[in-house]
Enzyme design. Structure first.
Site, PDB file in Angstrom:
ATOM      1  N   GLU A 152       3.369  -7.966  -0.281  1.00  0.00           N
ATOM      2  CA  GLU A 152       2.292  -7.328   0.473  1.00  0.00           C
ATOM      3  C   GLU A 152       1.012  -7.442  -0.342  1.00  0.00           C
ATOM      4  O   GLU A 152       1.033  -7.278  -1.569  1.00  0.00           O
ATOM      5  CB  GLU A 152       2.615  -5.848   0.724  1.00  0.00           C
ATOM      6  CG  GLU A 152       1.496  -5.053   1.378  1.00  0.00           C
ATOM      7  CD  GLU A 152       1.878  -3.590   1.592  1.00  0.00           C
ATOM      8  OE1 GLU A 152       3.084  -3.317   1.802  1.00  0.00           O
ATOM      9  OE2 GLU A 152       0.991  -2.721   1.541  1.00  0.00           O
ATOM     10  N   GLU A 157      -7.514  -0.307   1.157  1.00  0.00           N
ATOM     11  CA  GLU A 157      -6.930   0.929   1.660  1.00  0.00           C
ATOM     12  C   GLU A 157      -7.858   2.072   1.288  1.00  0.00           C
ATOM     13  O   GLU A 157      -8.504   2.064   0.243  1.00  0.00           O
ATOM     14  CB  GLU A 157      -5.541   1.178   1.071  1.00  0.00           C
ATOM     15  CG  GLU A 157      -4.440   0.359   1.723  1.00  0.00           C
ATOM     16  CD  GLU A 157      -3.064   0.821   1.288  1.00  0.00           C
ATOM     17  OE1 GLU A 157      -2.426   1.586   2.030  1.00  0.00           O
ATOM     18  OE2 GLU A 157      -2.637   0.398   0.199  1.00  0.00           O
TER      19      GLU A 157
END
Length: 278
Positions: A152, A157
């Site tokens: 990932e 974020e």
């Protein structure tokens, strides 16, 4: 020693001193990215996101993080207007959840091995929001055929309870937050919800670099001896744009219901292919 034999020895000796293929191969490769994107969405239309470029992940099952939203394909949760993609989290019953939102994926429509990824976006604001711009492997090539074995890449974020900070991370079987070994960093920026910023990833066979407005703040290098458990980043990945509500990280300080609805606005998504310089 005859002249003919001496000449032959000289020729053989000279040949043995020439650089061989192995020596040449040890020269570090240099990479750059094409000047023009090979895949992009400028959001210069109106209505639902372009179905030739985006699909939806759907569901209200918590997404492995105890998230509180139901991801839908409704235009109320994901629409294009005024030149921007708008992903909107709404307070209200949706499926089994008390919130609805959207999670767009380019899987099968935009899959990439290496490249420069640029996303210009403005983030939501408020406790309980958890927007992300990230990438997952398109196929299951390694290990247990799931997360985190196939990798990932988190280009951006943000959690609303820590308003002035954005994060970039990678996750692999060896390096992930579940076993407290994930690799990443964060950077302070005070205008993530008031202004658009460019969130970028530069991915080559040697490194994954995360940038904010063109300045890198986290680099993960492929070290000598790394196997797929440390470096699964040699297969196609696809893009994901989403906004979660609550969850293990986004909901650490609870959810402020008074803030909704909240939006993540995306001005463009551009992918520039990798070019190897010989």
């Amino acid at each position: 020693m005859s002249l003919g034999f001496a000449a032959l020895v000289a020729i053989v000796s000279f040949g043995c001193t020439q650089p061989n293929d192995t020596t040449l191969a040890q020269k570090p490769a240099k990479y750059e990215f094409a000047a023009q994107p090979s895949w992009q969405d400028e959001f210069d239309y109106a209505g639902k996101p372009d179905p030739k470029k985006w699909s939806y992940d759907l569901g209200d099952h918590g997404w492995g993080n105890n998230e509180l939203q139901n991801y839908t394909d409704q235009i109320e949760n994901a629409k294009v207007e005024n030149g921007h993609l708008v992903i909107e989290a709404i307070k209200g019953k949706s499926g089994k959840a008390d919130y609805s939102s959207a999670r767009l994926v380019s899987k099968g429509k935009g899959d990439f091995t290496y490249g420069k990824f640029e996303i210009r976006a403005k983030l939501p604001k408020g406790r309980g929001t958890w927007p992300a711009i990230w990438m997952l492997a398109t196929g299951n090539s390694y290990g247990n055929k799931g997360w985190p074995d196939n990798g990932e890449i988190d280009i951006m974020e943000h959690v609303g309870f820590d308003q002035n900070r954005v994060h970039g991370n990678i996750h692999t079987k060896a390096f992930n937050h579940a076993i407290k070994t994930n690799k990443g960093d964060n950077v302070v920026v005070e205008t993530v919800s008031e202004e658009f910023h460019i969130y970028s990833c530069e991915w080559t066979p040697e490194s994954v670099k995360i940038l904010l407005d063109g300045k890198d703040y986290f680099t993960f290098n492929k070290e000598a001896g790394y196997e797929w458990t440390q470096w699964p980043f040699d297969k196609p990945f696809h893009l994901i744009l989403n906004m979660a509500v609550g969850g293990n990280w986004g909901g650490q300080k609870g959810v402020d219901d008074s803030i909704f609805p909240q939006k993540m606005e995306v001005d463009y998504v551009r992918v520039y292919p990798l070019v190897e310089k010989k």
